[in-house]
Design an enzyme around this catalytic site. Sequence first.
Site, PDB file in Angstrom:
ATOM      1  N   SER A 277     -10.978   0.550   2.529  1.00 38.68           N
ATOM      2  CA  SER A 277     -10.376   0.074   3.777  1.00 38.68           C
ATOM      3  C   SER A 277      -9.698   1.229   4.501  1.00 38.68           C
ATOM      4  CB  SER A 277      -9.351  -1.017   3.481  1.00 38.68           C
ATOM      5  OG  SER A 277      -9.985  -2.157   2.944  1.00 38.68           O
TER       6      SER A 277
ATOM      7  N   GLU B  33      -4.653   3.185   6.209  1.00 39.98           N
ATOM      8  CA  GLU B  33      -4.465   3.036   4.774  1.00 39.98           C
ATOM      9  C   GLU B  33      -4.942   4.297   4.067  1.00 39.98           C
ATOM     10  OE1 GLU B  33      -6.186   0.009   1.432  1.00 39.98           O
ATOM     11  OE2 GLU B  33      -5.146  -0.900   3.127  1.00 39.98           O
TER      12      GLU B  33
ATOM     13  N   ARG C  44       0.809  -1.224   0.000  1.00 37.61           N
ATOM     14  CA  ARG C  44       0.000   0.000   0.000  1.00 37.61           C
ATOM     15  C   ARG C  44       0.842   1.274   0.000  1.00 37.61           C
ATOM     16  NH1 ARG C  44      -2.557  -3.484  -1.469  1.00 37.61           N
ATOM     17  NH2 ARG C  44      -4.581  -4.236  -0.725  1.00 37.61           N
TER      18      ARG C  44
END
Length: 302
Positions: A226, A296, A176
């Site tokens: 998310s 995130e 990520r």
Amino acid sequence: MDLRTVEHDLGRLIDGRILTMESMKKHTSWRIGGPADIMVMPAGVEDIRRCLLFAREQEIPLLIMGNGSNLLVKDNGIRGIVLKISQGFNEIIVRGTDITAEAGALIPLVAKRAAEAGLSGLEFAAGIPASVGGAVSMNAGAHGRCMEEVVRKVRVLTPEGLTVELNKEEIGFRYRGSSIRDKKLVVLSAVFMLEPDDPDQVRNKNEVNLAKRRNSQPLEYPNAGSVFANPPGQWAGWLIEQVGGKGMKVGDAIVSEKHANFIVNRGEATASDVLKLIDWIKSLVLEKFNIELKLEVQVVGE
């Protein structure tokens, strides 16, 4: 910073749109956020270059954004300039088994074009609501796969206004994330390396992944995907569920009953509501599992 002066000076430099005190609620998938002092919607690469150099020379803070699907903007908004790369940067070109897509193109549209061309590899991304620039720079992923697996190279602008091509190894992909954000590079386009396949088969895989997303995610409410990154060997959603997170709320910000790693806006949620809920969740997970959840989503503004 005098907004009128900045608006006037930028207006002489670029061909795109310039908006002042623009509500970020209109530009984020969470539908949350205060105003941006200045928003620039460039009409071409030269606009981006000039905006970068202008902000650098004038020492004005600059935020680069795409589709706003991974962004929490605080309630007092964003000081300085927001450079939004979206409309006007959405060309998608198929060459053999490669697809070149400009930074503003939406990843689901790139996946759709790949299916039409009989190219496999982007099915995992069919439901990721991000632009190419955002998806590549954050190494977006779904269904156990990520951008790192399909990106051949990217074309970027450096903070000094130079156009540079980076191959896969130079992008510095990680879970990520990538070195693109670290180095404050601006993605202009990306080349995806795919494999020939039957168009119907690829379309079917896209549909299966889209159906999984519809069934497992609260798409009926504004959200940013998310909220937390998965800790090594764990699922953030499962950890949150184990501490009774589902249904927790602060104001109109609520942890989804459908997926515990999603915080939805049930109407008039503020960034303050979301941040309080994030802190609450983190403290419960830390207390029970001794695991510190990492965000995130990107939090910006003041």
